[in-house]
Design a protein around this motif. Sequence first.
Motif, short mmCIF file in Angstrom:
data_model
loop_
_atom_site.label_atom_id
_atom_site.label_comp_id
_atom_site.label_asym_id
_atom_site.label_seq_id
_atom_site.Cartn_x
_atom_site.Cartn_y
_atom_site.Cartn_z
N ASN A 163 0.72 -1.37 -0.05
CA ASN A 163 0.11 -0.07 -0.09
C ASN A 163 1.43 1.07 -0.30
OD1 ASN A 163 -2.59 -1.36 -0.01
ND2 ASN A 163 -2.84 -0.92 2.09
N LEU A 164 2.18 0.90 0.53
CA LEU A 164 2.80 2.71 0.79
C LEU A 164 3.95 2.21 -0.60
CD1 LEU A 164 3.53 2.25 4.70
CD2 LEU A 164 1.92 3.76 3.96
N ALA A 165 4.01 1.38 -1.16
CA ALA A 165 4.95 1.70 -2.03
C ALA A 165 4.03 1.54 -3.54
CB ALA A 165 5.41 0.15 -1.72
N TRP A 166 2.23 1.32 -3.34
CA TRP A 166 2.52 2.36 -5.17
C TRP A 166 2.73 3.21 -5.81
CZ3 TRP A 166 1.97 -2.34 -7.00
CH2 TRP A 166 0.93 -3.99 -6.92
N THR A 167 3.09 4.41 -4.43
CA THR A 167 3.13 5.92 -5.08
C THR A 167 4.39 5.76 -6.17
OG1 THR A 167 1.79 7.05 -3.90
CG2 THR A 167 3.07 8.30 -4.95
N SER A 168 5.36 5.86 -4.93
CA SER A 168 6.29 5.09 -5.76
C SER A 168 7.13 4.54 -6.79
CB SER A 168 7.69 4.53 -4.68
OG SER A 168 7.56 5.20 -3.13
N LEU A 169 6.62 3.23 -7.14
CA LEU A 169 5.91 2.02 -8.32
C LEU A 169 5.86 2.92 -9.03
CD1 LEU A 169 7.96 -0.48 -8.79
CD2 LEU A 169 5.46 -1.28 -8.11
N GLY A 170 4.56 3.22 -8.96
CA GLY A 170 3.84 4.40 -10.05
C GLY A 170 5.19 5.24 -10.49
N GLU A 171 6.15 5.98 -9.74
CA GLU A 171 6.63 7.32 -10.49
C GLU A 171 7.47 5.92 -11.12
OE1 GLU A 171 7.08 9.21 -6.64
OE2 GLU A 171 5.17 10.28 -6.43
N PHE A 172 7.95 5.10 -10.23
CA PHE A 172 8.96 4.72 -10.95
C PHE A 172 8.69 4.24 -12.52
CE2 PHE A 172 11.66 0.78 -12.09
CZ PHE A 172 12.58 1.31 -12.20
N PHE A 173 8.12 3.91 -12.64
CA PHE A 173 7.40 3.56 -14.24
C PHE A 173 6.99 4.32 -14.56
CE2 PHE A 173 5.18 -1.23 -12.04
CZ PHE A 173 6.69 -1.70 -12.04
N ALA A 174 6.94 5.28 -14.65
CA ALA A 174 6.29 6.75 -15.71
C ALA A 174 7.64 7.52 -16.26
CB ALA A 174 5.45 7.84 -14.58
N ARG A 175 8.50 6.89 -15.16
CA ARG A 175 9.94 7.67 -14.94
C ARG A 175 10.32 6.89 -16.19
NH1 ARG A 175 10.28 8.69 -9.60
NH2 ARG A 175 12.32 6.66 -9.79
N MET A 176 10.63 5.61 -16.46
CA MET A 176 10.91 4.69 -16.61
C MET A 176 10.79 5.60 -18.57
SD MET A 176 9.76 0.69 -16.04
CE MET A 176 11.20 0.69 -17.58
N THR A 177 12.30 5.33 -19.45
CA THR A 177 12.52 5.60 -20.75
C THR A 177 12.71 4.53 -21.84
OG1 THR A 177 14.76 5.98 -20.77
CG2 THR A 177 13.39 7.60 -20.32
N ALA A 178 12.89 3.38 -21.58
CA ALA A 178 14.21 2.58 -22.38
C ALA A 178 12.64 1.85 -22.49
CB ALA A 178 15.14 1.57 -22.06
N GLN A 179 11.53 1.83 -22.03
CA GLN A 179 10.62 0.69 -22.06
C GLN A 179 9.18 1.06 -21.83
OE1 GLN A 179 12.78 -2.18 -19.71
NE2 GLN A 179 12.61 -3.85 -21.55
N MET A 180 7.83 0.16 -22.67
CA MET A 180 6.55 0.65 -22.27
C MET A 180 6.31 -0.33 -20.70
SD MET A 180 3.14 0.48 -24.69
CE MET A 180 3.92 1.89 -25.76
N VAL A 181 5.49 0.04 -20.42
CA VAL A 181 5.08 -0.69 -18.92
C VAL A 181 4.04 -0.93 -19.39
CG1 VAL A 181 4.97 -0.56 -16.57
CG2 VAL A 181 6.68 0.48 -17.50
N ILE A 182 3.43 -2.01 -18.72
CA ILE A 182 2.29 -2.43 -18.62
C ILE A 182 1.84 -3.01 -18.02
CG2 ILE A 182 -0.24 -4.24 -20.14
CD1 ILE A 182 1.70 -4.11 -23.31
N ALA A 183 1.25 -2.90 -17.05
CA ALA A 183 1.00 -3.25 -15.71
C ALA A 183 -0.48 -3.73 -15.77
CB ALA A 183 0.58 -1.96 -14.76
N ASP A 184 -0.44 -5.37 -15.15
CA ASP A 184 -1.22 -6.06 -15.06
C ASP A 184 -2.05 -6.00 -13.09
OD1 ASP A 184 -3.69 -7.97 -14.07
OD2 ASP A 184 -2.04 -9.50 -14.85
N CYS A 185 -2.88 -5.06 -13.24
CA CYS A 185 -3.40 -5.11 -11.73
C CYS A 185 -4.92 -5.42 -11.46
CB CYS A 185 -3.45 -3.05 -11.70
SG CYS A 185 -2.13 -2.23 -12.40
N GLY A 186 -5.56 -6.59 -12.15
CA GLY A 186 -6.10 -7.49 -11.25
C GLY A 186 -7.48 -6.33 -11.29
N ARG A 187 -8.79 -7.62 -10.29
CA ARG A 187 -10.24 -6.84 -9.97
C ARG A 187 -9.81 -5.46 -8.93
NH1 ARG A 187 -9.58 -12.61 -10.11
NH2 ARG A 187 -9.61 -12.70 -7.34
#
Length: 264
Positions: free
Chosen positions: A104-128
Amino acid sequence: MTLIAIVSAKGSPGVSTAALAFTLTWPSPVLLAECDPAGGDLLAGYLARYELPANRGVLPLASAALRGTAEQELAGNLIDLDAPRQQRMALPGLTEPGQSATLNLAWTSLGEFFARMTAQMVIADCGRLSSAHPPWALLARADLVLLALRPHSLRTVSPALSAVGAMRRQLPAGFVENSLGLLLIGGGIAGREVSRHLGVPVVANLPWDPATAGALCGDGRGRRRAALMRKSAAAYESVTGLIASRRMDSALSRRDTEPLPVTS
């Protein structure tokens, strides 16, 4: 680069299958991140034939994101789905649903990290979204959230209405209007009717293809020429085109609201 999240209201309309099919067929480098709070499927499905270490994936990377070391630790948590080219990488998900509360506390940091990535498009399977701990903070960072549903009947479409309402409450103002789209899987009610009912545009359509979905989830290799794989590849243009269009609209809106320079 681009962060795309795929979710469903409840049930199993094919979120994980769609995310994997997109990853395997899209032309740009892709990172598939299993961010489903209920647990990931890759290690038990598509990658079941391989003996892979279980101590890598979203949980240790999320911890690294909180420490500010995600960039350095990313490679050690990934699996190459198309070795050795490193064009289609995967970040395995949780092995136990009970681990989801720790993120719960890490989703923000992880989302910001994914959004900053430049080498790859990120597809997040977030379930239900009906799971105990939906990754709201990660969804808020996405360029596009695809709400997957089967338009088979009103019974399969109706749960999406409450999911859209939940996103309006949990995500920033204007997110649903600017960053949400529908991913229809299979036939039934016409896309324009589903879109009108939910107030959300249809971005892509995938066929209901149980044989290929089963191959992706169990046998490790999908049929590249199957309908599911062809339609998944074709979805790339509509998905990336919508993101580009919305980014342009956002840039123009910011420009129009900027104050004019003061001249003497």
